[in-house]
Design a protein around this motif. Structure first.
Motif, PDB file in Angstrom:
ATOM      1  N   LEU A  29       0.834  -1.188   0.000  1.00  0.00           N
ATOM      2  CA  LEU A  29       0.000   0.000   0.000  1.00  0.00           C
ATOM      3  C   LEU A  29       0.876   1.247   0.000  1.00  0.00           C
ATOM      4  CD1 LEU A  29      -2.663  -0.972   2.703  1.00  0.00           C
ATOM      5  CD2 LEU A  29      -3.057  -0.821   0.232  1.00  0.00           C
ATOM      6  N   PHE A  30       0.370   2.327  -0.555  1.00  0.00           N
ATOM      7  CA  PHE A  30       1.020   3.620  -0.414  1.00  0.00           C
ATOM      8  C   PHE A  30       0.820   4.111   1.021  1.00  0.00           C
ATOM      9  CE2 PHE A  30       0.709   3.388  -4.963  1.00  0.00           C
ATOM     10  CZ  PHE A  30       1.794   4.146  -5.437  1.00  0.00           C
ATOM     11  N   PRO A  31       1.739   4.958   1.516  1.00  0.00           N
ATOM     12  CA  PRO A  31       1.591   5.450   2.892  1.00  0.00           C
ATOM     13  C   PRO A  31       0.228   6.084   3.157  1.00  0.00           C
ATOM     14  CG  PRO A  31       3.752   6.017   2.042  1.00  0.00           C
ATOM     15  CD  PRO A  31       2.992   5.424   0.903  1.00  0.00           C
ATOM     16  N   GLU A  32      -0.310   6.816   2.189  1.00  0.00           N
ATOM     17  CA  GLU A  32      -1.615   7.452   2.381  1.00  0.00           C
ATOM     18  C   GLU A  32      -2.717   6.405   2.539  1.00  0.00           C
ATOM     19  OE1 GLU A  32       0.370   9.887  -1.014  1.00  0.00           O
ATOM     20  OE2 GLU A  32       0.547   7.879  -0.114  1.00  0.00           O
ATOM     21  N   GLU A  33      -2.592   5.296   1.823  1.00  0.00           N
ATOM     22  CA  GLU A  33      -3.563   4.213   1.954  1.00  0.00           C
ATOM     23  C   GLU A  33      -3.380   3.483   3.276  1.00  0.00           C
ATOM     24  OE1 GLU A  33      -4.021   2.952  -2.749  1.00  0.00           O
ATOM     25  OE2 GLU A  33      -2.355   2.161  -1.571  1.00  0.00           O
ATOM     26  N   GLU A  34      -2.146   3.268   3.639  1.00  0.00           N
ATOM     27  CA  GLU A  34      -1.856   2.595   4.902  1.00  0.00           C
ATOM     28  C   GLU A  34      -2.480   3.350   6.067  1.00  0.00           C
ATOM     29  OE1 GLU A  34      -0.814  -0.219   7.339  1.00  0.00           O
ATOM     30  OE2 GLU A  34      -0.087  -0.385   5.267  1.00  0.00           O
ATOM     31  N   VAL A  37      -6.219   2.489   6.819  1.00  0.00           N
ATOM     32  CA  VAL A  37      -6.563   1.224   7.471  1.00  0.00           C
ATOM     33  C   VAL A  37      -5.628   0.900   8.638  1.00  0.00           C
ATOM     34  CG1 VAL A  37      -7.715   0.194   5.488  1.00  0.00           C
ATOM     35  CG2 VAL A  37      -5.231  -0.009   5.694  1.00  0.00           C
ATOM     36  N   ALA A  38      -4.937   1.897   9.125  1.00  0.00           N
ATOM     37  CA  ALA A  38      -3.964   1.658  10.198  1.00  0.00           C
ATOM     38  C   ALA A  38      -4.615   1.051  11.436  1.00  0.00           C
ATOM     39  CB  ALA A  38      -3.263   2.966  10.555  1.00  0.00           C
ATOM     40  N   ARG A  39      -5.849   1.405  11.724  1.00  0.00           N
ATOM     41  CA  ARG A  39      -6.544   0.903  12.914  1.00  0.00           C
ATOM     42  C   ARG A  39      -7.574  -0.180  12.580  1.00  0.00           C
ATOM     43  NH1 ARG A  39      -5.924   4.273  17.394  1.00  0.00           N
ATOM     44  NH2 ARG A  39      -4.803   6.218  16.963  1.00  0.00           N
ATOM     45  N   ALA A  40      -7.605  -0.608  11.343  1.00  0.00           N
ATOM     46  CA  ALA A  40      -8.608  -1.576  10.918  1.00  0.00           C
ATOM     47  C   ALA A  40      -8.222  -2.995  11.329  1.00  0.00           C
ATOM     48  CB  ALA A  40      -8.787  -1.509   9.403  1.00  0.00           C
ATOM     49  N   PHE A  48      -9.031  -4.296   1.727  1.00  0.00           N
ATOM     50  CA  PHE A  48      -8.623  -2.984   1.229  1.00  0.00           C
ATOM     51  C   PHE A  48      -7.391  -3.099   0.333  1.00  0.00           C
ATOM     52  CE2 PHE A  48      -6.380   1.059   1.554  1.00  0.00           C
ATOM     53  CZ  PHE A  48      -7.392   2.011   1.509  1.00  0.00           C
ATOM     54  N   ALA A  49      -6.388  -3.843   0.816  1.00  0.00           N
ATOM     55  CA  ALA A  49      -5.154  -3.980   0.037  1.00  0.00           C
ATOM     56  C   ALA A  49      -5.360  -4.846  -1.197  1.00  0.00           C
ATOM     57  CB  ALA A  49      -4.047  -4.565   0.917  1.00  0.00           C
ATOM     58  N   GLY A  50      -6.119  -5.934  -1.059  1.00  0.00           N
ATOM     59  CA  GLY A  50      -6.306  -6.839  -2.186  1.00  0.00           C
ATOM     60  C   GLY A  50      -7.043  -6.201  -3.338  1.00  0.00           C
ATOM     61  N   PRO A  68      -1.838   6.268  -5.208  1.00  0.00           N
ATOM     62  CA  PRO A  68      -2.774   5.992  -4.113  1.00  0.00           C
ATOM     63  C   PRO A  68      -4.219   6.050  -4.600  1.00  0.00           C
ATOM     64  CG  PRO A  68      -1.127   7.602  -3.439  1.00  0.00           C
ATOM     65  CD  PRO A  68      -0.976   7.438  -4.913  1.00  0.00           C
ATOM     66  N   LEU A  69      -5.021   5.108  -4.136  1.00  0.00           N
ATOM     67  CA  LEU A  69      -6.444   5.058  -4.461  1.00  0.00           C
ATOM     68  C   LEU A  69      -7.201   5.179  -3.140  1.00  0.00           C
ATOM     69  CD1 LEU A  69      -6.295   2.092  -7.013  1.00  0.00           C
ATOM     70  CD2 LEU A  69      -6.341   4.544  -7.540  1.00  0.00           C
ATOM     71  N   LEU A  70      -7.538   6.401  -2.787  1.00  0.00           N
ATOM     72  CA  LEU A  70      -8.080   6.682  -1.465  1.00  0.00           C
ATOM     73  C   LEU A  70      -9.605   6.755  -1.497  1.00  0.00           C
ATOM     74  CD1 LEU A  70      -5.562   9.469  -0.410  1.00  0.00           C
ATOM     75  CD2 LEU A  70      -5.487   7.029   0.163  1.00  0.00           C
TER      76      LEU A  70
END
Length: 238
Positions: A29-34, A37-40, A48-50, A68-70
């Motif tokens: 994932l790109f940092p913005e995507e990470e 979902v950091a708390r997911a 999300f990643a798949g 990034p796909l936000l």
């Protein structure tokens, strides 16, 4: 060729992942995507990643570099400039479809497990009276191997995914009436028409009265697709 591609016009790219991915490394994932979902929980992170791995693979076929796909408003994915697309995931499946804006104005794809709607009352919540009283009973009597309530639910999800980028507004299940028809070869695939019961969006100078789509039942999955042409004269890309 993936099953999603069977439902899509030739100039719409797609990619899919099959099977559960509860073990192994997550797709990058790109940092913005990470951060999204950091708390997911782990299941949400893998979905999300798949699905974004699928989207980036499909975008690559259009020559679009990874980006990034936000998620934006109501969770709708943001796409690179000049791109339209749709993502979907369910147990054992991730998929995405993308196209260059122009010939196509919007896309909607949805995947569901091919099984009955489990929660009591859901069928009533997602249908209008004509669907409950005539369409679904007739289809079930003629083709009992298909879970038509689940298929109708998926088709309305695809309709909403195609509707929202064009309007930025909510579309309730009760605001579209579906007609579903199997192909002549058998009940495993077919077409549908969603007649809007509210004013439709204006695309290429004309107000849409509905959306057209295709569906497929295979391998324990229901897949539905809606494609919205970008012009009144370009409605058939198969």
């Amino acid at each position: 060729m993936g099953v999603l591609k069977e439902l899509l016009p030739a100039d719409v790219e797609s990619a899919e992942l099959f099977g559960e991915t509860d073990t192994g490394d997550l797709p990058p994932l790109f940092p913005e995507e990470e951060a999204v979902v950091a708390r997911a929980v782990a299941k949400r992170r893998r979905e999300f990643a798949g699905v974004r791995a699928c989207a980036r693979e499909a975008l690559g076929r259009l020559g679009v570099p990874p980006a990034p796909l936000l998620p934006g408003e109501r969770g709708a994915p943001g796409w690179p400039d000049g791109i339209i697309g749709s993502m979907t995931h369910c147990a054992g499946y991730r998929g995405a479809a993308v196209a260059r804006r122009g010939r196509w104005a919007s896309l909607g794809v949805d995947a569901e497990p091919h099984e009955p709607l489990r929660e009591p009352g859901v069928t009533r919540l997602v249908t209008v009276p004509t669907e409950r009283e005539r369409l679904l009973p007739d289809l079930a009597a003629r083709h009992p191997s298909v879970h038509w309530e689940r298929l109708l639910f998926s088709a309305k999800e695809s309709v909403y995914k195609a509707w929202f980028p064009l309007t930025g507004a909510w579309l309730g299940f009760e605001e579209a009436e579906l007609g579903l028809s199997p192909d002549q070869e058998g009940p495993g695939s077919g077409a549908f028409r969603a007649r809007l019961l509210v004013p439709g969006p204006v695309v290429a100078g004309r107000r849409l009265s509905g959306f057209d789509g295709r569906w497929l039942v295979r391998g324990g999955l229901v897949l539905t697709v809606v494609t919205v042409p970008g012009s009144a004269t370009d409605a058939d890309g198969r």
